[in-house]
Design a protein around this motif. Structure first.
Motif, PDB file in Angstrom:
ATOM      1  N   SER A 155      51.639  40.073  14.162  1.00 36.15           N
ATOM      2  CA  SER A 155      52.632  39.078  14.622  1.00 36.15           C
ATOM      3  C   SER A 155      52.424  38.707  16.090  1.00 36.15           C
ATOM      4  CB  SER A 155      54.058  39.603  14.404  1.00 36.15           C
ATOM      5  OG  SER A 155      54.292  39.820  13.034  1.00 36.15           O
ATOM      6  N   THR A 156      51.155  38.511  16.453  1.00 35.19           N
ATOM      7  CA  THR A 156      50.823  38.087  17.820  1.00 35.19           C
ATOM      8  C   THR A 156      50.508  36.595  17.832  1.00 35.19           C
ATOM      9  OG1 THR A 156      48.538  38.785  17.415  1.00 35.19           O
ATOM     10  CG2 THR A 156      49.982  40.367  18.504  1.00 35.19           C
ATOM     11  N   GLU A 157      50.160  36.080  19.017  1.00 39.34           N
ATOM     12  CA  GLU A 157      49.885  34.649  19.159  1.00 39.34           C
ATOM     13  C   GLU A 157      48.563  34.424  19.877  1.00 39.34           C
ATOM     14  OE1 GLU A 157      53.361  33.098  21.161  1.00 39.34           O
ATOM     15  OE2 GLU A 157      54.282  32.573  19.239  1.00 39.34           O
ATOM     16  N   LEU A 158      47.546  35.138  19.453  1.00 40.92           N
ATOM     17  CA  LEU A 158      46.259  35.033  20.136  1.00 40.92           C
ATOM     18  C   LEU A 158      45.552  33.708  19.817  1.00 40.92           C
ATOM     19  CD1 LEU A 158      44.917  38.695  19.760  1.00 40.92           C
ATOM     20  CD2 LEU A 158      46.159  37.658  21.666  1.00 40.92           C
ATOM     21  N   VAL A 159      45.647  33.230  18.571  1.00 37.20           N
ATOM     22  CA  VAL A 159      45.037  31.940  18.238  1.00 37.20           C
ATOM     23  C   VAL A 159      45.713  30.823  19.039  1.00 37.20           C
ATOM     24  CG1 VAL A 159      44.681  30.231  16.418  1.00 37.20           C
ATOM     25  CG2 VAL A 159      44.297  32.656  15.935  1.00 37.20           C
ATOM     26  N   LYS A 160      47.033  30.881  19.134  1.00 33.43           N
ATOM     27  CA  LYS A 160      47.776  29.888  19.915  1.00 33.43           C
ATOM     28  C   LYS A 160      47.348  29.933  21.375  1.00 33.43           C
ATOM     29  CE  LYS A 160      52.488  28.422  21.030  1.00 33.43           C
ATOM     30  NZ  LYS A 160      53.931  28.732  20.848  1.00 33.43           N
ATOM     31  N   THR A 161      47.138  31.132  21.887  1.00 28.58           N
ATOM     32  CA  THR A 161      46.690  31.287  23.269  1.00 28.58           C
ATOM     33  C   THR A 161      45.303  30.690  23.452  1.00 28.58           C
ATOM     34  OG1 THR A 161      47.971  33.339  23.469  1.00 28.58           O
ATOM     35  CG2 THR A 161      46.234  32.973  25.091  1.00 28.58           C
ATOM     36  N   LEU A 162      44.436  30.887  22.448  1.00 33.06           N
ATOM     37  CA  LEU A 162      43.085  30.335  22.522  1.00 33.06           C
ATOM     38  C   LEU A 162      43.135  28.796  22.500  1.00 33.06           C
ATOM     39  CD1 LEU A 162      40.050  30.946  22.547  1.00 33.06           C
ATOM     40  CD2 LEU A 162      40.102  30.947  20.037  1.00 33.06           C
ATOM     41  N   GLU A 163      43.996  28.242  21.699  1.00 35.17           N
ATOM     42  CA  GLU A 163      44.157  26.783  21.669  1.00 35.17           C
ATOM     43  C   GLU A 163      44.611  26.268  23.027  1.00 35.17           C
ATOM     44  OE1 GLU A 163      46.973  26.421  18.549  1.00 35.17           O
ATOM     45  OE2 GLU A 163      45.473  26.350  16.946  1.00 35.17           O
ATOM     46  N   SER A 164      45.542  26.985  23.650  1.00 30.60           N
ATOM     47  CA  SER A 164      46.033  26.600  24.977  1.00 30.60           C
ATOM     48  C   SER A 164      44.918  26.717  26.022  1.00 30.60           C
ATOM     49  CB  SER A 164      47.224  27.481  25.365  1.00 30.60           C
ATOM     50  OG  SER A 164      47.729  27.129  26.616  1.00 30.60           O
ATOM     51  N   TYR A 165      44.036  27.686  25.825  1.00 31.64           N
ATOM     52  CA  TYR A 165      42.905  27.888  26.746  1.00 31.64           C
ATOM     53  C   TYR A 165      42.043  26.627  26.813  1.00 31.64           C
ATOM     54  CZ  TYR A 165      38.532  29.828  28.592  1.00 31.64           C
ATOM     55  OH  TYR A 165      37.397  30.070  29.341  1.00 31.64           O
ATOM     56  N   PHE A 166      41.709  26.074  25.651  1.00 31.75           N
ATOM     57  CA  PHE A 166      40.873  24.867  25.633  1.00 31.75           C
ATOM     58  C   PHE A 166      41.669  23.623  26.043  1.00 31.75           C
ATOM     59  CE2 PHE A 166      38.495  27.615  22.652  1.00 31.75           C
ATOM     60  CZ  PHE A 166      37.281  27.623  23.315  1.00 31.75           C
ATOM     61  N   GLU A 167      42.959  23.624  25.732  1.00 33.25           N
ATOM     62  CA  GLU A 167      43.794  22.488  26.104  1.00 33.25           C
ATOM     63  C   GLU A 167      43.914  22.359  27.615  1.00 33.25           C
ATOM     64  OE1 GLU A 167      48.386  20.903  25.434  1.00 33.25           O
ATOM     65  OE2 GLU A 167      47.642  22.583  24.257  1.00 33.25           O
ATOM     66  N   HIS A 168      43.885  23.521  28.322  1.00 27.47           N
ATOM     67  CA  HIS A 168      44.055  23.509  29.778  1.00 27.47           C
ATOM     68  C   HIS A 168      42.774  23.900  30.517  1.00 27.47           C
ATOM     69  CE1 HIS A 168      48.231  23.996  28.265  1.00 27.47           C
ATOM     70  NE2 HIS A 168      48.496  23.154  29.251  1.00 27.47           N
ATOM     71  N   ASN A 169      41.636  23.749  29.807  1.00 24.97           N
ATOM     72  CA  ASN A 169      40.322  23.974  30.431  1.00 24.97           C
ATOM     73  C   ASN A 169      40.188  25.351  31.082  1.00 24.97           C
ATOM     74  OD1 ASN A 169      39.317  21.339  29.780  1.00 24.97           O
ATOM     75  ND2 ASN A 169      40.580  20.525  31.451  1.00 24.97           N
ATOM     76  N   GLY A 170      40.802  26.336  30.450  1.00 25.39           N
ATOM     77  CA  GLY A 170      40.667  27.707  30.930  1.00 25.39           C
ATOM     78  C   GLY A 170      41.498  28.036  32.153  1.00 25.39           C
ATOM     79  N   ASN A 171      42.397  27.162  32.562  1.00 25.13           N
ATOM     80  CA  ASN A 171      43.243  27.399  33.733  1.00 25.13           C
ATOM     81  C   ASN A 171      44.394  28.324  33.306  1.00 25.13           C
ATOM     82  OD1 ASN A 171      45.358  27.112  35.726  1.00 25.13           O
ATOM     83  ND2 ASN A 171      44.240  25.328  36.506  1.00 25.13           N
ATOM     84  N   LEU A 172      44.327  29.594  33.701  1.00 25.49           N
ATOM     85  CA  LEU A 172      45.299  30.594  33.257  1.00 25.49           C
ATOM     86  C   LEU A 172      46.698  30.312  33.793  1.00 25.49           C
ATOM     87  CD1 LEU A 172      43.228  33.913  33.526  1.00 25.49           C
ATOM     88  CD2 LEU A 172      43.353  32.260  31.672  1.00 25.49           C
ATOM     89  N   LYS A 173      46.791  29.729  34.972  1.00 28.14           N
ATOM     90  CA  LYS A 173      48.109  29.416  35.543  1.00 28.14           C
ATOM     91  C   LYS A 173      48.813  28.344  34.688  1.00 28.14           C
ATOM     92  CE  LYS A 173      51.361  29.283  38.737  1.00 28.14           C
ATOM     93  NZ  LYS A 173      52.210  28.255  38.137  1.00 28.14           N
ATOM     94  N   LYS A 174      48.071  27.293  34.334  1.00 28.39           N
ATOM     95  CA  LYS A 174      48.666  26.237  33.491  1.00 28.39           C
ATOM     96  C   LYS A 174      49.007  26.787  32.117  1.00 28.39           C
ATOM     97  CE  LYS A 174      46.512  22.254  35.746  1.00 28.39           C
ATOM     98  NZ  LYS A 174      45.597  21.084  35.585  1.00 28.39           N
ATOM     99  N   MET A 175      48.174  27.672  31.592  1.00 27.59           N
ATOM    100  CA  MET A 175      48.459  28.304  30.302  1.00 27.59           C
ATOM    101  C   MET A 175      49.746  29.114  30.373  1.00 27.59           C
ATOM    102  SD  MET A 175      44.653  29.637  29.264  1.00 27.59           S
ATOM    103  CE  MET A 175      45.295  30.677  27.953  1.00 27.59           C
ATOM    104  N   SER A 176      49.915  29.822  31.469  1.00 27.47           N
ATOM    105  CA  SER A 176      51.109  30.640  31.665  1.00 27.47           C
ATOM    106  C   SER A 176      52.369  29.774  31.656  1.00 27.47           C
ATOM    107  CB  SER A 176      51.007  31.408  32.986  1.00 27.47           C
ATOM    108  OG  SER A 176      52.209  32.109  33.265  1.00 27.47           O
ATOM    109  N   ASP A 177      52.306  28.622  32.344  1.00 29.38           N
ATOM    110  CA  ASP A 177      53.453  27.720  32.388  1.00 29.38           C
ATOM    111  C   ASP A 177      53.730  27.090  31.015  1.00 29.38           C
ATOM    112  OD1 ASP A 177      53.665  28.258  35.070  1.00 29.38           O
ATOM    113  OD2 ASP A 177      52.535  26.479  35.718  1.00 29.38           O
TER     114      ASP A 177
END
Length: 555
Positions: free
Chosen positions: A488-510
């Motif tokens: 029940s984790t969200e790793l795939v969703k996190t990976l999608e966000s990674y590409f959506e924000h070009n690997g910018n961890l700060k933007k992913m966090s927000d």
């Protein structure tokens, strides 16, 4: 309204037997229609009276000082929509209480003071005789009008002639709207321009998306305020196979609208519905014929294809033109608990096909429209190469706008294939369109998607690659998806966000409303579980493609 053919209260007062009678209250209701006459022997009769009846009684049972009981009687008669009441007041009372008179005036409910020496049975007999004569005359007129409708239909004069017949008989302005052929007829002769404009706004308001009145399968009778005066309006739906195909509007500008006018509108609605039904039958045959031609044209069977190419000139299709095929799928969102029948779907298909054909004609394009089940195929031909894209965009913009306006309960998607020269290669455009509509459903919310908009999915959506895509997905992303499902984790969703924000961890966090350190931890877990490294460009590319493949595989 219920059908009330008969005489008015005013007509009743003109009868010889009523010579010494007079109206004492409810003068504004003098044009109420009397369809029956009844005599009140006891108060319980109120439970059995019907709309349109005129009640005759005496004040024998009225208590002189009990105005409340008399008011209750008047209220109940008005509520039951009686035409009025005739009371033999004298010698039982000197007059009705003023508050009873005021109430009847307020309700526009006529009260007639019956002269004491006139037998109620005489009034009843004479009134019923007059009602019978009036109704017989009305039936004769209705039959004559019905003949006019039928003659107009048989002579193929069109709905304009039918609207004119309606207007001439009810002697009021008429507007006829017919969705089936997108035809509207207005007969506003002798009406001031400002009132004409009011009518047009009234009609437009009736069809506004926020209003549900246009979907009601019954007569709408109401009043509208015109130049400070409330005018009666009737709107009769045109119904074919439980589906609304248009409406007839009329307003009581010149003469009152009553039961006769209702009969005229009903008869016109039926005549038009029969014409629509006939047109629908012809349209269904035409669609079936075109659909068979289209199936042959895109067939892999060379004999069927050759047969279609030989018949192409019957559809005004030139062999060497540029051709594009669009595939349209749709579904209807019905009211809760409502079943969706096949013939109901077909009614909608016919309407959509008519709209598409009108747009093709208006834009002076060459093409045919075919249908199969709840899908529609559109073949468009263009004479000159290089002009097709602009015309295609104009066509699709207009089609999307018209469908959105006409069918609020319809969700649709259109896949547009590539352009190919020559009829012989239209099957390629059809294949493109099918891939586009299948893939477009999972990629975008856009209603119209072209093959060129698919990007890398033009490669990934190829049918022969299905097994290869599954193998690629299983070797890259499946382990991550399985881990999410199990933990029940969200790793795939996190990976999608990674590409959506070009690997910018700060933007992913927000974007994920998650602490920066948690995002960093998830990235490390993604690397561990997939056995890949997001810092490696090849691994990064593989995981991004795997996410796109995932969208295709789960559609």
């Amino acid at each position: 309204m219920s059908r009330q053919n008969g005489i008015t209260v005013e007509d009743m007062l003109k009868l010889e037997v009523m010579e010494d009678c007079k109206i004492v209250a409810g003068f504004k209701g003098i044009r109420n229609t009397i369809s029956k006459v009844n005599i009140m022997a006891d108060p319980d009769i109120i439970d059995w009276v019907q709309e349109g009846e005129f009640l005759l009684t005496t004040a024998y049972s009225f208590k002189k000082d009990d105005a409340e009981e008399q008011k209750r009687l008047i209220k109940e008669c008005s509520r039951k929509k009686l035409a009025g009441i005739g009371i033999k007041i004298y010698p039982y009372l000197d007059s009705l209480p003023e508050e009873v008179i005021n109430l009847a005036d307020h309700l526009d409910f006529p009260i007639i003071d019956i002269y004491y020496s006139i037998p109620l049975s005489n009034i009843m007999t004479e009134a019923l005789k007059e009602i019978f004569n009036k109704q017989a005359s009305l039936l004769e007129r209705i039959e004559k009008v019905h003949e006019e409708y039928m003659n107009a239909m048989l002579e193929g004069n069109g709905i304009g002639e039918l609207a004119l017949i309606v207007s001439e008989n009810i002697k009021n302005p008429v507007y006829l709207s017919l969705d089936f052929c997108n035809e509207n007829v207005e007969i506003f002769d002798g009406v001031d321009e400002d009132i004409k404009e009011f009518f047009r706004k009234d009609i437009k308001k009736f069809y506004e998306p926020i209003s549900t009145r246009s979907s009601l399968k019954r007569l709408e009778e109401s009043k509208v305020l015109i130049n400070g005066k409330y005018i009666k309006r009737m709107i009769m739906p045109i119904i074919v196979k439980d589906n609304i195909y248009g409406h007839i509007f009329t307003w009581a500008i010149n003469t009152p609208l009553g039961g006769f006018d209702l009969s005229i509108l009903e008869s016109a609605s039926t005549a038009i519905a029969l014409g629509v039904l006939q047109e629908l039958s012809v349209k269904e045959v035409e669609i079936r014929y075109r659909s068979e031609f289209f199936e042959d044209l895109i067939s892999t069977d060379l004999k069927r294809k050759k047969k279609a190419l030989e018949r192409a000139h019957f559809f005004n299709l030139n062999y060497n033109d540029i051709y594009i095929i669009e595939v349209m799928s749709f579904k209807f969102i019905l009211n809760k608990g409502e079943e969706f029948f096949v013939d109901y779907v077909q009614d909608y298909v016919n309407k959509v096909v008519s709209i598409i054909e009108d747009i093709i004609s208006n834009l002076e394009l060459h093409g045919i429209v075919a249908s199969k089940m709840s899908g529609i195929q559109i073949l468009l031909g263009f004479e000159k190469q290089g002009t097709e894209q602009d015309k295609l965009k104009e066509f699709n913009d207009l089609l999307e706008r018209e469908l959105s306006k006409k069918f609020e309960n319809m969700e649709f998607k259109i896949g547009v294939g590539r352009a190919y020269k020559g009829l012989e290669d239209v099957n390629k455009s059809f294949s493109d369109a099918l891939k586009t509509i299948r893939t477009g459903k999972v990629l975008t919310d856009k209603r119209v998607v072209t093959y060129d908009e698919l990007g890398i999915f033009k490669i990934l959506c190829q049918d022969f690659l299905t097994e290869e895509l599954e193998d690629f997905y299983n070797g890259t992303l499946k382990s991550l998806a399985d881990y999410d499902k199990k933990k029940s984790t969200e790793l795939v969703k996190t990976l999608e966000s990674y590409f959506e924000h070009n690997g910018n961890l700060k933007k992913m966090s927000d974007a994920l409303y998650t602490h920066y350190n948690t995002i960093l931890y998830r990235i490390n877990r993604i690397n561990e579980i997939t056995g890949m490294n997001l810092d490696d460009p090849n691994d990064r590319l593989n995981l991004e493609i795997a996410l796109k493949i995932k969208e295709l595989l789960v559609k």
